[in-house]
Write a protein that holds these residues in place. Sequence first.
Motif, PDB file in Angstrom:
ATOM      1  N   ARG A 142     -49.359  -4.802 -37.409  1.00 23.23           N
ATOM      2  CA  ARG A 142     -49.984  -4.957 -38.726  1.00 23.23           C
ATOM      3  C   ARG A 142     -49.096  -4.434 -39.845  1.00 23.23           C
ATOM      4  N   THR A 161     -36.972  -8.142 -41.240  1.00 21.92           N
ATOM      5  CA  THR A 161     -38.008  -7.348 -41.918  1.00 21.92           C
ATOM      6  C   THR A 161     -37.448  -6.261 -42.807  1.00 21.92           C
ATOM      7  N   ASN A 208     -46.077 -12.992 -43.777  1.00 22.11           N
ATOM      8  CA  ASN A 208     -45.831 -11.555 -43.669  1.00 22.11           C
ATOM      9  C   ASN A 208     -45.050 -11.031 -44.865  1.00 22.11           C
ATOM     10  N   PHE A 238     -47.687 -17.071 -39.605  1.00 21.72           N
ATOM     11  CA  PHE A 238     -48.079 -15.884 -40.367  1.00 21.72           C
ATOM     12  C   PHE A 238     -47.379 -15.888 -41.719  1.00 21.72           C
ATOM     13  N   PHE A 286     -46.441  -5.520 -40.657  1.00 23.66           N
ATOM     14  CA  PHE A 286     -45.809  -6.656 -41.334  1.00 23.66           C
ATOM     15  C   PHE A 286     -46.783  -7.451 -42.197  1.00 23.66           C
ATOM     16  N   ASN A 287     -48.087  -7.178 -42.114  1.00 23.84           N
ATOM     17  CA  ASN A 287     -49.085  -8.010 -42.786  1.00 23.84           C
ATOM     18  C   ASN A 287     -48.912  -7.989 -44.305  1.00 23.84           C
ATOM     19  N   SER A 288     -49.088  -9.155 -44.887  1.00 25.03           N
ATOM     20  CA  SER A 288     -49.035  -9.267 -46.351  1.00 25.03           C
ATOM     21  C   SER A 288     -50.425  -9.392 -46.954  1.00 25.03           C
ATOM     22  N   THR A 293     -52.363 -13.956 -44.909  1.00 21.43           N
ATOM     23  CA  THR A 293     -52.707 -14.773 -43.748  1.00 21.43           C
ATOM     24  C   THR A 293     -54.217 -14.787 -43.565  1.00 21.43           C
TER      25      THR A 293
END
Length: 731
Positions: free
Chosen positions: A243, A230, A274, A272, A245-247, A250
């Motif tokens: 969250r 990451t 990400n 996911f 890491f959320n892009s 997804t």
Amino acid sequence: MNHRQVNLTELRERAEKAIQHSQFVIAEAPGCDGAGETQHLVEELRIYQTELEIQNQELSGAQSEISLALEKYRALFENMPLPGVIIDHQGFILDANFQAAKFLGLSQNAALQRRSVIQLFDIDSRGAIYQVLRQHANTGPRMLSMLGVKSAGGEIVPCNVHVTHLHEESSEAPRTLLVLVDQSAEMALRKSEDNLRKLSQAVEQSPESIVITDKNSVIEYVNAACLKSTGYAAEALIGQNPRIFNSGLTSPMVYERLWATLSQGKPWAGQFCNRRKNGEVFYEHVRIAPIRDACGEVTHYVAVKEDITEKKRIAEELDSYREHLEEMVASRTVELAHAKDAAESANKAKSAFLANMSHEIRTPMNGVMMLTHLLRQTPLDPNQQEKLGKIVGSAEHLLSVINNILDISKIEAGKLSLEVSDFSLREISGKALSVIQEKAGEKGIRLQLSLDPALPVIVHGDATRVSQALLNYLGNALKFTEQGEIALHVQLLAAEGDRVKVKFSVTDTGVGIERDVLDRLFNTFEQADNSTTRKYGGSGLGLAITRHLAKMMAGETGVESEPEKGSKFWLTATFDCAQTLNHSAIDLPPAPPRLVAEEVLKRDFKGIHVLLCEDNEINQEVIMELLSGLGFVVDVAENGAVGIGLAIQNRYSLILMDMQMPVVDGIEATRELRQMQDYLSVPIVAMTANAFEADRQACFAAGMDHFISKPVNPDALFDLILSALNRRRRT
């Protein structure tokens, strides 16, 4: 004690001696004053008595002390929290406390069992115990580490053994106390700690990202792989929600399914999309599972994440390649299907061409050979006879070439098959030699036939194909031999049950063959060299056909040759044994004269009515003349339709049927005739230029009884007609 120690036994002995002495003095010394002496002895006895009483009191006190000490020792030994046993100098168990009895499965009255302490230890630990027994008196307390002790349940338990030698003045034999300290719990603890350390290292060093959160999804732990994937530092992630890491790429449905599964206490797996710290989008395959405490309550979640970005890219490329490959395969499949259709069409065209050419060649050849036969029956001068003989020889050679070409075609198409029946090895070998006998005599060549006495008389196989192979060898031997001899040897190679393996060898004294060309002689269209072909002729097909025939009969072919010395061609074949009498025990009847069938037909069947269905005018003419010479009445039909009409008008005893005719062919005409009551059993003989096996089977399927291919050998035709008419007469 501060007074004189006196042994009770010694005092008793002294008192008894004093009493005996006093009695002796009184009895033996009457003149003496015995009273004084006796008084002295009595006083001494009183002193002894007093001393004995004192000693008795002291012993009673000592015994009480010892008893109390023994009780304390027994209470201490019995209530000791560790297993303990007492052994003698030989290693036999004298005593065992409660813990030892429970741990080792011993009786507490172990001394009565006379059980050796050695039996309590495993084989690897017994040496240390033997050492203890040998050094009993010379060593102080010590500990033996990690010895294997057999527990009551039969398991080997690691124990530390504390050894104490007991020194007691009142004991004549030395004793030893062994105290056992179970180390399995400590080892299990160390192993558990070691496993925990390994697990911690595995998690930390795992190539996959691992994230642990509490039940509220607060990150408590991330491993090094997660930090590397990451781009975040550990401090930036601990305490955060995943969250981070959320892009945003997804689907929300993925998260809904995730929490629906986790809320049921079940693990979840999915994908996911990400984003790294630097903003780069990446794909992860994630497996999330709940972690439960001892009560089964979920306290944490662990997520194991694999970066599949590269795999996804490769998969997409593979999908693209696969789609392209499928298109190529589909296109290639279509091309192969077209090619297959074209090949099958070409093969059918080839077969049709060969069948047509065979028919077109055999039909005029039939006229040539039968006209020649008829001419030879007329008065001729020697010159004319010689020329007709050459015509027959040329026609037979041409027929042999045609037959070889057809056989090669069948071999290539996989349609050459064997027709098995019972036959005599002696008879078939003799007939093969008789075929070349006339020409061999003209060249002055001797013929020899050698038969192994161990050969079975009758075997089960394809006599026609065996004859064909032998004639190929014998024909070549005759062609390349100018003088000397040609020998046919038939030898039994092996016999197993009802199966026999036979070797046929043809030896000649001809020109021989160079060694470097022997290996390719059995190839299609091969001969020794072009000069051989120019000098001797030949298509180069005979040996190739022979090799294939041998393989079909579970055999082999081979050749041995030297230039100017001759050659030996051989083949092997396997047959079923039908009759195992020795050859010397039978005599084969001589072959009937050539004109026997013709004479019988003239004598017994003169005047019968025969229908000839044949469209070729020359063949009509020669066959009519041939049959008329037998005294037959012959009607000719130029096609099947005319033949059916004639059959309705007349009653025929025999029908000769060509296959290929205009209007209605021979197959259809035969089917129509077999529907008529008058022709259910009348012999119908196929006499056709179609020489393929499929043609033969088609004729039999239509209802014909016999088959003979053109060009027709008159003698063979007479034999066939006689056989058919005799069979009809018998039925």
